[in-house]
Design a protein around this motif. Structure first.
Motif, PDB file in Angstrom:
ATOM      1  N   PRO A 135       0.832  -1.211   0.000  1.00  0.00           N
ATOM      2  CA  PRO A 135       0.000   0.000   0.000  1.00  0.00           C
ATOM      3  C   PRO A 135       0.859   1.251   0.000  1.00  0.00           C
ATOM      4  CG  PRO A 135       0.029  -1.024   2.177  1.00  0.00           C
ATOM      5  CD  PRO A 135       0.708  -1.984   1.249  1.00  0.00           C
ATOM      6  N   LEU A 136       0.306   2.322  -0.571  1.00  0.00           N
ATOM      7  CA  LEU A 136       1.027   3.590  -0.600  1.00  0.00           C
ATOM      8  C   LEU A 136       1.056   4.229   0.785  1.00  0.00           C
ATOM      9  CD1 LEU A 136      -0.350   5.142  -3.912  1.00  0.00           C
ATOM     10  CD2 LEU A 136       1.842   3.981  -3.558  1.00  0.00           C
ATOM     11  N   GLU A 137       2.158   4.883   1.094  1.00  0.00           N
ATOM     12  CA  GLU A 137       2.303   5.613   2.344  1.00  0.00           C
ATOM     13  C   GLU A 137       1.897   7.071   2.146  1.00  0.00           C
ATOM     14  OE1 GLU A 137       6.273   5.453   3.802  1.00  0.00           O
ATOM     15  OE2 GLU A 137       6.489   3.297   3.480  1.00  0.00           O
ATOM     16  N   ALA A 201       6.660   3.321  -2.708  1.00  0.00           N
ATOM     17  CA  ALA A 201       5.627   3.406  -1.674  1.00  0.00           C
ATOM     18  C   ALA A 201       5.078   4.805  -1.475  1.00  0.00           C
ATOM     19  CB  ALA A 201       6.185   2.884  -0.347  1.00  0.00           C
ATOM     20  N   SER A 202       5.758   5.829  -1.963  1.00  0.00           N
ATOM     21  CA  SER A 202       5.320   7.208  -1.714  1.00  0.00           C
ATOM     22  C   SER A 202       4.112   7.554  -2.573  1.00  0.00           C
ATOM     23  CB  SER A 202       6.463   8.182  -2.004  1.00  0.00           C
ATOM     24  OG  SER A 202       7.534   7.962  -1.122  1.00  0.00           O
ATOM     25  N   ARG A 203       3.169   8.240  -1.963  1.00  0.00           N
ATOM     26  CA  ARG A 203       1.974   8.639  -2.700  1.00  0.00           C
ATOM     27  C   ARG A 203       2.274   9.725  -3.731  1.00  0.00           C
ATOM     28  NH1 ARG A 203      -3.153  10.680   0.643  1.00  0.00           N
ATOM     29  NH2 ARG A 203      -2.764   8.645   1.624  1.00  0.00           N
ATOM     30  N   LEU A 204       3.259  10.573  -3.417  1.00  0.00           N
ATOM     31  CA  LEU A 204       3.605  11.678  -4.305  1.00  0.00           C
ATOM     32  C   LEU A 204       5.100  11.685  -4.554  1.00  0.00           C
ATOM     33  CD1 LEU A 204       3.059  14.439  -5.749  1.00  0.00           C
ATOM     34  CD2 LEU A 204       3.306  15.519  -3.497  1.00  0.00           C
ATOM     35  N   LEU A 205       5.499  11.907  -5.796  1.00  0.00           N
ATOM     36  CA  LEU A 205       6.887  12.141  -6.160  1.00  0.00           C
ATOM     37  C   LEU A 205       7.016  13.582  -6.637  1.00  0.00           C
ATOM     38  CD1 LEU A 205       6.421   8.949  -6.580  1.00  0.00           C
ATOM     39  CD2 LEU A 205       8.481   9.066  -7.989  1.00  0.00           C
ATOM     40  N   VAL A 206       7.997  14.302  -6.100  1.00  0.00           N
ATOM     41  CA  VAL A 206       8.293  15.671  -6.526  1.00  0.00           C
ATOM     42  C   VAL A 206       9.709  15.668  -7.079  1.00  0.00           C
ATOM     43  CG1 VAL A 206       8.562  18.076  -5.820  1.00  0.00           C
ATOM     44  CG2 VAL A 206       6.765  16.661  -4.785  1.00  0.00           C
ATOM     45  N   VAL A 207       9.841  15.915  -8.381  1.00  0.00           N
ATOM     46  CA  VAL A 207      11.148  15.857  -9.043  1.00  0.00           C
ATOM     47  C   VAL A 207      11.324  17.101  -9.900  1.00  0.00           C
ATOM     48  CG1 VAL A 207      11.168  13.333  -9.063  1.00  0.00           C
ATOM     49  CG2 VAL A 207      10.210  14.561 -11.015  1.00  0.00           C
ATOM     50  N   GLN A 221      -0.810   6.888  -7.149  1.00  0.00           N
ATOM     51  CA  GLN A 221       0.472   7.579  -7.037  1.00  0.00           C
ATOM     52  C   GLN A 221       0.538   8.724  -8.053  1.00  0.00           C
ATOM     53  OE1 GLN A 221       4.067   5.195  -7.900  1.00  0.00           O
ATOM     54  NE2 GLN A 221       4.850   5.803  -5.900  1.00  0.00           N
ATOM     55  N   ARG A 222       1.085   9.875  -7.617  1.00  0.00           N
ATOM     56  CA  ARG A 222       1.149  11.056  -8.475  1.00  0.00           C
ATOM     57  C   ARG A 222       2.577  11.559  -8.597  1.00  0.00           C
ATOM     58  NH1 ARG A 222      -3.890  13.640  -8.418  1.00  0.00           N
ATOM     59  NH2 ARG A 222      -5.534  12.072  -8.193  1.00  0.00           N
ATOM     60  N   VAL A 223       2.860  12.245  -9.708  1.00  0.00           N
ATOM     61  CA  VAL A 223       4.181  12.820  -9.949  1.00  0.00           C
ATOM     62  C   VAL A 223       4.017  14.299 -10.281  1.00  0.00           C
ATOM     63  CG1 VAL A 223       6.236  12.806 -11.401  1.00  0.00           C
ATOM     64  CG2 VAL A 223       5.148  10.631 -10.771  1.00  0.00           C
ATOM     65  N   LEU A 224       4.662  15.153  -9.485  1.00  0.00           N
ATOM     66  CA  LEU A 224       4.746  16.582  -9.773  1.00  0.00           C
ATOM     67  C   LEU A 224       6.121  16.864 -10.357  1.00  0.00           C
ATOM     68  CD1 LEU A 224       3.921  19.590  -9.636  1.00  0.00           C
ATOM     69  CD2 LEU A 224       4.766  19.611  -7.277  1.00  0.00           C
ATOM     70  N   ARG A 252       8.029   8.979 -23.530  1.00  0.00           N
ATOM     71  CA  ARG A 252       7.902   8.012 -22.437  1.00  0.00           C
ATOM     72  C   ARG A 252       8.039   8.698 -21.086  1.00  0.00           C
ATOM     73  NH1 ARG A 252      12.000   4.858 -23.612  1.00  0.00           N
ATOM     74  NH2 ARG A 252      10.799   3.473 -24.961  1.00  0.00           N
ATOM     75  N   GLU A 253       8.969   9.644 -21.002  1.00  0.00           N
ATOM     76  CA  GLU A 253       9.193  10.341 -19.742  1.00  0.00           C
ATOM     77  C   GLU A 253       8.008  11.224 -19.368  1.00  0.00           C
ATOM     78  OE1 GLU A 253      10.727  11.984 -16.277  1.00  0.00           O
ATOM     79  OE2 GLU A 253      11.290  10.171 -17.368  1.00  0.00           O
ATOM     80  N   SER A 254       7.531  12.052 -20.270  1.00  0.00           N
ATOM     81  CA  SER A 254       6.473  12.999 -19.907  1.00  0.00           C
ATOM     82  C   SER A 254       5.166  12.299 -19.557  1.00  0.00           C
ATOM     83  CB  SER A 254       6.254  14.009 -21.036  1.00  0.00           C
ATOM     84  OG  SER A 254       5.737  13.398 -22.194  1.00  0.00           O
ATOM     85  N   ARG A 255       4.971  11.093 -20.050  1.00  0.00           N
ATOM     86  CA  ARG A 255       3.760  10.350 -19.690  1.00  0.00           C
ATOM     87  C   ARG A 255       3.773   9.879 -18.242  1.00  0.00           C
ATOM     88  NH1 ARG A 255       3.606   6.949 -25.368  1.00  0.00           N
ATOM     89  NH2 ARG A 255       2.660   8.626 -26.632  1.00  0.00           N
ATOM     90  N   ARG A 256       4.926   9.969 -17.602  1.00  0.00           N
ATOM     91  CA  ARG A 256       5.008   9.602 -16.188  1.00  0.00           C
ATOM     92  C   ARG A 256       4.524  10.723 -15.281  1.00  0.00           C
ATOM     93  NH1 ARG A 256      11.223   7.219 -16.298  1.00  0.00           N
ATOM     94  NH2 ARG A 256      10.716   5.086 -16.933  1.00  0.00           N
ATOM     95  N   TRP A 257       4.423  11.946 -15.809  1.00  0.00           N
ATOM     96  CA  TRP A 257       4.094  13.092 -14.980  1.00  0.00           C
ATOM     97  C   TRP A 257       2.583  13.293 -14.918  1.00  0.00           C
ATOM     98  CZ3 TRP A 257       7.544  16.855 -18.288  1.00  0.00           C
ATOM     99  CH2 TRP A 257       8.868  16.397 -18.272  1.00  0.00           C
ATOM    100  N   ASP A 258       2.119  13.779 -13.771  1.00  0.00           N
ATOM    101  CA  ASP A 258       0.705  14.139 -13.623  1.00  0.00           C
ATOM    102  C   ASP A 258       0.489  15.637 -13.715  1.00  0.00           C
ATOM    103  OD1 ASP A 258      -0.828  11.553 -12.801  1.00  0.00           O
ATOM    104  OD2 ASP A 258       1.002  11.520 -11.591  1.00  0.00           O
ATOM    105  N   VAL A 259       1.445  16.400 -13.177  1.00  0.00           N
ATOM    106  CA  VAL A 259       1.336  17.867 -13.166  1.00  0.00           C
ATOM    107  C   VAL A 259       2.709  18.436 -13.473  1.00  0.00           C
ATOM    108  CG1 VAL A 259       0.823  19.918 -11.779  1.00  0.00           C
ATOM    109  CG2 VAL A 259      -0.515  17.834 -11.448  1.00  0.00           C
ATOM    110  N   LEU A 260       2.725  19.514 -14.249  1.00  0.00           N
ATOM    111  CA  LEU A 260       3.958  20.230 -14.575  1.00  0.00           C
ATOM    112  C   LEU A 260       3.864  21.624 -13.972  1.00  0.00           C
ATOM    113  CD1 LEU A 260       6.627  20.529 -16.191  1.00  0.00           C
ATOM    114  CD2 LEU A 260       5.219  21.183 -18.166  1.00  0.00           C
ATOM    115  N   LEU A 261       4.914  22.020 -13.268  1.00  0.00           N
ATOM    116  CA  LEU A 261       4.965  23.358 -12.669  1.00  0.00           C
ATOM    117  C   LEU A 261       5.750  24.285 -13.582  1.00  0.00           C
ATOM    118  CD1 LEU A 261       4.326  25.095 -10.139  1.00  0.00           C
ATOM    119  CD2 LEU A 261       6.561  24.389  -9.240  1.00  0.00           C
ATOM    120  N   ALA A 262       5.218  25.490 -13.792  1.00  0.00           N
ATOM    121  CA  ALA A 262       5.895  26.468 -14.656  1.00  0.00           C
ATOM    122  C   ALA A 262       6.024  27.798 -13.930  1.00  0.00           C
ATOM    123  CB  ALA A 262       5.134  26.655 -15.966  1.00  0.00           C
ATOM    124  N   GLN A 263       7.083  28.521 -14.265  1.00  0.00           N
ATOM    125  CA  GLN A 263       7.363  29.803 -13.635  1.00  0.00           C
ATOM    126  C   GLN A 263       6.497  30.922 -14.190  1.00  0.00           C
ATOM    127  OE1 GLN A 263      11.506  30.893 -14.060  1.00  0.00           O
ATOM    128  NE2 GLN A 263      11.495  32.120 -12.194  1.00  0.00           N
TER     129      GLN A 263
END
Length: 485
Positions: A135-137, A201-207, A221-224, A252-263
């Protein structure tokens, strides 16, 4: 005659050098990004030097030495026969690192069990955690520049998340334990079982860059993806020349992301197209890493760097080059310090952190490994750069900028290409040599660039108000990327 061995001293790794005869005057280990001095003991017929395999920088804690090769230097003094020991020591697991002495130099690596430090071992961990049903933490997995530092936007988000949701577990991906992680966070070394488990196991990844190795997103699981700068140079699908393998990797890489942050809206438009991140959420909130530019009083940063409150500080921060590993050699920082009566900070790109080595000289401080670029920007009186996105962040301060670009035609025409004309938009002098740079610093009134500077700020950093981290974390919590409790 000298001898060598590894020791454990109160849970810390030590390299001990011992010899007979008069004691040398000094023993040091020197690496590209760290230096340690041995503690000498003994008099008369025997002596020994204990070299801690740990170092502290900029007022931070003592941490294991960064991965790399270290030369042993013995200053003989009266011990004219003192020389580095010829005996070798096998690869040894020590507290916080692995080390090996080959008779000429010390090799230091991350503390990954040798059983896993192979293609076969990593493949086994990948299979175990990529397909696990654990389970996700209520946890966030942070990674900045492939684990080379704990900084940039992920660091600012970590700090705000720790403030408003302290129950969330915070894992930080690091290349080794020389990387200082924020208080309360858990460092996980890349490639270790703990690293694979935490990422799975992490619910969110921030990279802020590409996800490495095989990543299989679990349900829930989500990726920011915060990215790490507004682009001047062309990225991803926009780079010169068509390469089908690069195109496939980008998609392939961008399909892993859920949200993109922009300045800014400008950055959002270019990043979403360059990475084919279309019809998916792009948050235009400014960059959390720049919040400190509105609030930092620079006192602590200058004190950590050993710089006086009244000293003039110039920051040299060029970007990396596709055709070389180390920082560009267009600037002699010692000569610049003499010509301008200033302290010169040298900030290489994170891609030049490991291949390169610290710049040294009177009134020169290499800050390539300093964890928080924004605090360096705040502490500097002017910026010297080329094509780096640091120009957009520094524009928030309104302080002078200079652009040293001896390779402009080559970079623009062959290596990368630009999204806009730097010569037309630069909010400061564009120069081709160090002599021209020194003259511009001495003679050009920054006020003549005021109109261009203000236009630059309106286009690229209008959203920067010191509250970006607050907005981003509020959206993460409101949308269930993590729980407060």
């Amino acid at each position: 005659m000298t001898d060598v061995r590894f020791l454990h001293d109160d849970g810390r790794a030590v390299l001990e050098i011992s010899g007979t005869g008069p004691r040398p005057t000094g023993v040091t280990l020197e690496g590209p990004r760290a230096r340690v001095t041995g503690r000498l003991r003994g008099r008369g017929r025997t002596w020994r030097a204990e070299l801690p395999l740990r170092a502290a920088r900029w007022g931070g804690p003592e941490l294991p030495l960064p991965t790399g090769e270290y030369r042993l230097r013995i200053e003989p003094g009266e011990a004219t026969d003192a020389a580095p020991p010829a005996a070798s020591l096998p690869l040894t697991q020590l507290p916080g690192l692995r080390a090996e002495w080959d008779g000429r130099r010390l090799r230091v690596g991350p503390p990954v069990d040798p059983a896993y430090d192979s293609g076969e071992g990593q493949a086994a961990l990948e299979r175990r955690y990529a397909t696990s049903r654990q389970p996700l933490e209520n946890a966030v997995f942070f990674e900045s520049f492939y684990g080379r530092t704990a900084g940039c936007n992920p660091l600012a988000i970590d700090r705000e998340l720790a403030r408003v949701a302290p129950a969330v577990t915070r894992y930080w991906s690091v290349v080794d334990l020389s990387v200082h992680v924020p208080p309360g966070a858990v460092a996980v070394v890349e490639g270790s079982p703990e690293w694979w488990r935490a990422r799975a196991a992490s619910r969110l990844l921030v990279v802020n860059d590409w996800l490495r190795r095989k990543f299989v997103r679990k349900p829930g699981q989500r990726v920011l993806q915060t990215w790490h700068g507004t682009p001047l140079k062309r990225l991803a699908l926009h780079r010169p020349g068509f390469d089908p393998r690069r195109t496939l990797a980008v998609l392939r890489e961008s399909r892993r992301w859920d949200v993109l942050l922009a300045q800014s809206p400008y950055a959002a438009r270019l990043l979403s197209r360059a990475y084919a991140f279309l019809r998916r959420p792009v948050w235009i909130e400014g960059y959390p890493r720049n919040d400190v530019l509105q609030t930092d009083d620079v006192t602590a940063t200058r004190r950590a760097l050993g710089i006086g409150a009244d000293e003039r500080v110039l920051l040299y921060a060029p970007t990396w080059r596709d055709d070389r590993e180390a920082i560009v050699d267009f600037l002699d920082p010692s000569a610049l310090a003499r010509a301008t009566d200033a302290v010169v900070l040298v900030r290489g790109h994170t891609r030049t952190l490991h291949p390169g080595e610290d710049s040294r000289g009177p009134r020169v401080i290499d800050v390539t490994g300093y964890p928080d670029t924004a605090r360096l920007l705040a502490a500097s009186d002017a910026l010297i750069t080329d094509y780096s996105s640091v120009m957009f962040d520094f524009a928030i301060t309104g302080k002078p900028m200079y652009f040293l670009v001896p390779d402009l035609e080559h970079y623009r025409g062959e290596l990368r290409g630009f999204y806009f004309d730097l010569l037309d938009a630069a909010p400061g002098p564009v120069v081709r040599s160090q002599d021209d740079l020194e003259r511009a610093i001495a003679e050009v009134d920054p006020a003549i660039f005021r109109e261009r500077y203000e236009r630059f700020q309106r286009v690229f950093v209008a959203r920067e108000d010191g509250r970006a981290a607050e907005r981003v974390v509020a959206r993460l919590l409101d949308q269930g990327f993590a729980d407060r409790e």
